[in-house]
Write a protein that holds these residues in place. Structure first.
Motif, PDB file in Angstrom:
ATOM      1  N   GLN A 305       0.839  -1.331  -0.015  1.00  0.00           N
ATOM      2  CA  GLN A 305       0.154   0.117   0.170  1.00  0.00           C
ATOM      3  C   GLN A 305       0.903   1.217   0.183  1.00  0.00           C
ATOM      4  O   GLN A 305       1.792   1.494   0.840  1.00  0.00           O
ATOM      5  N   ILE A 306       0.643   2.242  -0.968  1.00  0.00           N
ATOM      6  CA  ILE A 306       1.505   3.223  -1.220  1.00  0.00           C
ATOM      7  C   ILE A 306       0.766   4.503  -0.913  1.00  0.00           C
ATOM      8  O   ILE A 306      -0.281   4.862  -1.258  1.00  0.00           O
ATOM      9  N   THR A 307       1.244   5.655  -0.103  1.00  0.00           N
ATOM     10  CA  THR A 307       0.618   6.721   0.037  1.00  0.00           C
ATOM     11  C   THR A 307       1.815   7.732  -0.377  1.00  0.00           C
ATOM     12  O   THR A 307       3.039   7.890  -0.003  1.00  0.00           O
ATOM     13  N   TYR A 308       1.602   8.945  -1.251  1.00  0.00           N
ATOM     14  CA  TYR A 308       2.402   9.945  -1.654  1.00  0.00           C
ATOM     15  C   TYR A 308       1.797  11.241  -1.408  1.00  0.00           C
ATOM     16  O   TYR A 308       0.631  11.331  -1.664  1.00  0.00           O
ATOM     17  N   MET A 309       2.759  12.244  -0.814  1.00  0.00           N
ATOM     18  CA  MET A 309       2.094  13.409  -0.587  1.00  0.00           C
ATOM     19  C   MET A 309       3.274  14.382  -0.674  1.00  0.00           C
ATOM     20  O   MET A 309       4.361  14.127  -0.766  1.00  0.00           O
ATOM     21  N   ALA A 310       2.696  15.693  -0.913  1.00  0.00           N
ATOM     22  CA  ALA A 310       3.657  16.838  -1.261  1.00  0.00           C
ATOM     23  C   ALA A 310       2.816  18.243  -1.069  1.00  0.00           C
ATOM     24  O   ALA A 310       1.793  18.137  -1.586  1.00  0.00           O
ATOM     25  N   GLN A 311       3.633  19.115  -0.538  1.00  0.00           N
ATOM     26  CA  GLN A 311       3.048  20.605  -0.514  1.00  0.00           C
ATOM     27  C   GLN A 311       4.403  21.432  -0.666  1.00  0.00           C
ATOM     28  O   GLN A 311       5.222  21.634   0.140  1.00  0.00           O
ATOM     29  N   ALA A 312       4.479  21.982  -2.135  1.00  0.00           N
ATOM     30  CA  ALA A 312       5.547  22.698  -2.415  1.00  0.00           C
ATOM     31  C   ALA A 312       5.267  24.008  -3.095  1.00  0.00           C
ATOM     32  O   ALA A 312       4.083  23.994  -3.843  1.00  0.00           O
ATOM     33  N   ASP A 313       6.038  25.034  -2.693  1.00  0.00           N
ATOM     34  CA  ASP A 313       5.915  26.250  -2.990  1.00  0.00           C
ATOM     35  C   ASP A 313       6.890  26.391  -4.460  1.00  0.00           C
ATOM     36  O   ASP A 313       8.192  26.391  -3.777  1.00  0.00           O
ATOM     37  N   LEU A 314       6.346  26.376  -5.706  1.00  0.00           N
ATOM     38  CA  LEU A 314       7.292  26.633  -6.654  1.00  0.00           C
ATOM     39  C   LEU A 314       8.123  28.046  -6.840  1.00  0.00           C
ATOM     40  O   LEU A 314       8.885  27.866  -7.667  1.00  0.00           O
ATOM     41  N   GLY A 315       7.774  28.966  -6.290  1.00  0.00           N
ATOM     42  CA  GLY A 315       8.120  30.353  -6.090  1.00  0.00           C
ATOM     43  C   GLY A 315       8.145  30.879  -7.569  1.00  0.00           C
ATOM     44  O   GLY A 315       7.406  30.306  -8.359  1.00  0.00           O
ATOM     45  N   GLY A 316       8.477  32.218  -7.807  1.00  0.00           N
ATOM     46  CA  GLY A 316       8.395  33.035  -8.928  1.00  0.00           C
ATOM     47  C   GLY A 316       6.822  33.255  -9.169  1.00  0.00           C
ATOM     48  O   GLY A 316       6.039  33.198  -8.319  1.00  0.00           O
ATOM     49  N   SER A 317       6.521  33.539 -10.399  1.00  0.00           N
ATOM     50  CA  SER A 317       5.370  34.090 -10.878  1.00  0.00           C
ATOM     51  C   SER A 317       4.780  32.990 -11.754  1.00  0.00           C
ATOM     52  O   SER A 317       5.094  33.104 -13.088  1.00  0.00           O
ATOM     53  N   LEU A 318       4.039  32.021 -11.442  1.00  0.00           N
ATOM     54  CA  LEU A 318       3.412  31.015 -12.235  1.00  0.00           C
ATOM     55  C   LEU A 318       2.008  31.238 -12.315  1.00  0.00           C
ATOM     56  O   LEU A 318       1.291  31.616 -11.500  1.00  0.00           O
ATOM     57  N   PRO A 319       1.559  30.827 -13.789  1.00  0.00           N
ATOM     58  CA  PRO A 319      -0.055  30.931 -13.858  1.00  0.00           C
ATOM     59  C   PRO A 319      -0.884  29.998 -13.058  1.00  0.00           C
ATOM     60  O   PRO A 319      -0.468  28.923 -12.783  1.00  0.00           O
ATOM     61  N   LYS A 320      -1.772  30.419 -12.270  1.00  0.00           N
ATOM     62  CA  LYS A 320      -2.536  29.376 -11.713  1.00  0.00           C
ATOM     63  C   LYS A 320      -3.131  28.122 -12.264  1.00  0.00           C
ATOM     64  O   LYS A 320      -3.253  26.934 -11.765  1.00  0.00           O
ATOM     65  N   SER A 321      -3.311  28.365 -13.634  1.00  0.00           N
ATOM     66  CA  SER A 321      -3.739  27.383 -14.284  1.00  0.00           C
ATOM     67  C   SER A 321      -2.541  26.108 -14.537  1.00  0.00           C
ATOM     68  O   SER A 321      -2.907  24.930 -14.153  1.00  0.00           O
ATOM     69  N   LEU A 322      -1.447  26.466 -14.378  1.00  0.00           N
ATOM     70  CA  LEU A 322      -0.281  25.842 -14.561  1.00  0.00           C
ATOM     71  C   LEU A 322       0.168  25.004 -13.054  1.00  0.00           C
ATOM     72  O   LEU A 322       0.260  23.984 -13.160  1.00  0.00           O
ATOM     73  N   MET A 323      -0.027  25.803 -12.151  1.00  0.00           N
ATOM     74  CA  MET A 323       0.147  25.271 -10.959  1.00  0.00           C
ATOM     75  C   MET A 323      -0.962  24.196 -10.541  1.00  0.00           C
ATOM     76  O   MET A 323      -0.854  23.098  -9.899  1.00  0.00           O
ATOM     77  N   ALA A 324      -2.417  24.324 -11.093  1.00  0.00           N
ATOM     78  CA  ALA A 324      -3.249  23.401 -10.828  1.00  0.00           C
ATOM     79  C   ALA A 324      -3.268  22.138 -11.728  1.00  0.00           C
ATOM     80  O   ALA A 324      -3.488  21.040 -11.242  1.00  0.00           O
ATOM     81  N   LYS A 325      -2.402  22.410 -12.770  1.00  0.00           N
ATOM     82  CA  LYS A 325      -1.970  21.147 -13.640  1.00  0.00           C
ATOM     83  C   LYS A 325      -0.983  20.417 -12.765  1.00  0.00           C
ATOM     84  O   LYS A 325      -1.211  19.162 -12.931  1.00  0.00           O
ATOM     85  N   VAL A 326       0.041  21.036 -12.482  1.00  0.00           N
ATOM     86  CA  VAL A 326       1.113  20.244 -11.737  1.00  0.00           C
ATOM     87  C   VAL A 326       0.381  19.485 -10.435  1.00  0.00           C
ATOM     88  O   VAL A 326       0.659  18.245 -10.333  1.00  0.00           O
ATOM     89  N   ALA A 327      -0.358  20.120  -9.650  1.00  0.00           N
ATOM     90  CA  ALA A 327      -0.917  19.591  -8.575  1.00  0.00           C
ATOM     91  C   ALA A 327      -1.902  18.459  -9.023  1.00  0.00           C
ATOM     92  O   ALA A 327      -1.947  17.281  -8.311  1.00  0.00           O
ATOM     93  N   GLU A 328      -2.765  18.448 -10.021  1.00  0.00           N
ATOM     94  CA  GLU A 328      -3.488  17.273 -10.588  1.00  0.00           C
ATOM     95  C   GLU A 328      -2.573  16.079 -10.991  1.00  0.00           C
ATOM     96  O   GLU A 328      -3.017  14.825 -10.725  1.00  0.00           O
ATOM     97  N   GLN A 329      -1.493  16.314 -11.481  1.00  0.00           N
ATOM     98  CA  GLN A 329      -0.518  15.282 -11.922  1.00  0.00           C
ATOM     99  C   GLN A 329       0.329  14.707 -10.822  1.00  0.00           C
ATOM    100  O   GLN A 329       0.590  13.104 -11.036  1.00  0.00           O
ATOM    101  N   GLN A 330       0.554  15.461  -9.923  1.00  0.00           N
ATOM    102  CA  GLN A 330       1.712  14.623  -8.861  1.00  0.00           C
ATOM    103  C   GLN A 330       1.015  13.412  -8.293  1.00  0.00           C
ATOM    104  O   GLN A 330       1.709  12.398  -7.942  1.00  0.00           O
ATOM    105  N   PRO A 331      -0.331  13.277  -7.800  1.00  0.00           N
ATOM    106  CA  PRO A 331      -0.740  11.947  -7.012  1.00  0.00           C
ATOM    107  C   PRO A 331      -0.396  10.583  -7.908  1.00  0.00           C
ATOM    108  O   PRO A 331      -0.415   9.617  -7.316  1.00  0.00           O
ATOM    109  N   LEU A 332      -0.410  11.160  -9.172  1.00  0.00           N
ATOM    110  CA  LEU A 332      -0.147   9.902 -10.200  1.00  0.00           C
ATOM    111  C   LEU A 332       1.181   9.297 -10.171  1.00  0.00           C
ATOM    112  O   LEU A 332       1.332   8.293 -10.991  1.00  0.00           O
ATOM    113  N   ASN A 333       2.111   9.885  -9.214  1.00  0.00           N
ATOM    114  CA  ASN A 333       3.319   9.376  -9.141  1.00  0.00           C
ATOM    115  C   ASN A 333       3.310   8.151  -8.517  1.00  0.00           C
ATOM    116  O   ASN A 333       4.183   6.958  -8.783  1.00  0.00           O
TER     117      ASN A 333
END
Length: 398
Positions: A305-333
């Motif tokens: 049984q695997i659990t993956y978690m992450a909370q990261a501030d990527l810094g800089g000025s990133l579009p919110k849509s891009l940040m949402a896309k990254v957050a959506e893909q991370q659990p699929l690790n």
């Protein structure tokens, strides 16, 4: 079309007098172009077609200009304000943890709530095997507080449910995805939970091999170990690919990796500052507030049984849509890990390696506790799905 027509039918007409100071806009030239267009589309539509072409070109140039100049910007607070909020939130979380630990200290007749960290103290007060479920590791290096914070946050985040603040984002590729908002922080906490058809030892081998990290996290580019602090703690540098028009991100992290006496493996990470891990040009130094993996044995020795978690501030000025896309893909690790482990043709030897890791963990815990029954265990792990853990005093206990 116009060029071909000019070359084929009207070549003699373009030989205007070269004494013209600006022959490129000679009336003869436009006459030739109009005649060429008329030849192909008819006289009545020629002027209209030329006009439409001009407006289309102008519209295209205007669109390119808008895309370049008016790119969407992230309207979040400044980095300094975010860092201040994060520090405040972490301090509040640590104070709350210490208060709960003090209230949950072993006492006669004290009631315990199973959904809080007090359940861990209740388990200890029942005497569930002495050293088997207790880890007396005490970090002695300069980053001891970072180890405690990272482990506590990971284990607190492991508790899944709406009462813990987690919101389900559905199931993708067989992985249950969750997201959680953290008070005082603009960065969401994400989590992926699923099962992998491989023994825990195989999962651990891939998670600890930095050379295989790209198989698990598709955005990972490269990395290396900076310093080995002790048997369980390592400082590492991690670099990630740039996304679209953004700069590449990198991290300097402290990683605590260990198999606990109850059979649960924990890989907890958090960002730190280190003299041998300076910021690099053309990179944005990101901040990993909390992240890591939890691997548990199950009733089937060939399934983890695997659990993956992450909370990261990527810094800089990133579009919110891009940040949402990254957050959506991370659990699929978690799904990426499952796919990577399919490369192993024979997983059977990893069953014995899992038992070996468990035995060593219990022996180490028993030795640190000064003996006792911690090294006896039946070797069946603790596949009950719980992750009770906290920092009491100076030691890390699970």
């Amino acid at each position: 079309v116009v060029g071909a027509a000019v070359d084929k039918r009207f070549h003699p007409l373009v030989r205007w007098p070269m004494t013209d100071p600006c022959p490129s806009i000679s009336p003869n030239t436009m006459d030739v172009v109009r005649a060429s267009v008329q030849e192909f589309v008819g006289r009545d539509d020629a002027n209209q077609l030329v006009l439409i072409g001009g407006w289309a070109t102008a519209l295209l140039l205007l669109t390119v200009l808008l895309v370049v100049v008016l790119r969407p910007r992230d309207a979040r607070a400044s980095q300094a304000e975010i860092d201040a909020l994060v520090r405040k939130a972490v301090a509040a979380a640590v104070a709350k943890q210490q208060t709960e630990a003090a209230e949950a200290a072993p006492a006669s007749g004290g009631s315990q709530h199973p959904s809080s960290s007090k359940a861990h103290s209740a388990k200890k007060s029942r005497g569930s095997g002495g050293g088997r479920d207790r880890d007396h590791y005490v970090p002695r290096h300069a980053y001891a507080e970072h180890v405690k914070k990272a482990l506590n946050q990971l284990l607190e985040g492991d508790r899944t449910g709406e009462e813990e603040g987690w919101v389900s984002k559905g199931t993708k590729k067989g992985i249950d995805c969750f997201q959680k908002s953290t008070p005082g922080s603009a960065v969401s906490f994400i989590k992926g939970v699923g099962t992998v058809s491989a023994p825990p030892a195989a999962c651990i081998e891939y998670l600890e091999d930095i050379g295989k990290r790209r198989l698990i996290d598709k955005q990972f580019k490269q990395g290396n170990d900076i310093e080995k602090l002790d048997e369980y703690c390592t400082v590492a540098y991690l670099e990630y690919e740039a996304v679209m028009f953004t700069s590449a991100r990198d991290f300097c992290v402290l990683a605590y990796a260990r198999t606990m006496p109850n059979g649960m493996y924990v890989l907890a990470s958090t960002s730190i500052e280190h003299a041998e891990c300076p910021e690099k040009p053309k990179h944005v130094r990101a901040n990993l507030l909390c992240g890591g993996w939890i691997v548990r044995p199950t009733a089937d020795p060939m399934v983890s049984q695997i659990t993956y978690m992450a909370q990261a501030d990527l810094g800089g000025s990133l579009p919110k849509s891009l940040m949402a896309k990254v957050a959506e893909q991370q659990p699929l690790n978690v799904a990426n890990l499952a796919d990577a482990l399919k490369q192993i043709k024979d997983l059977q030897p990893y069953v014995a390696k899992t038992q070996e890791l468990l035995s060593k963990a219990r022996e180490a815990a028993a030795a640190a506790a000064g003996g006792g029954d911690g090294g006896e265990g039946d070797g069946d792990g603790d596949g009950d799905g719980s992750a009770n853990g906290s920092v009491d005093g100076g030691s890390v206990e699970n």
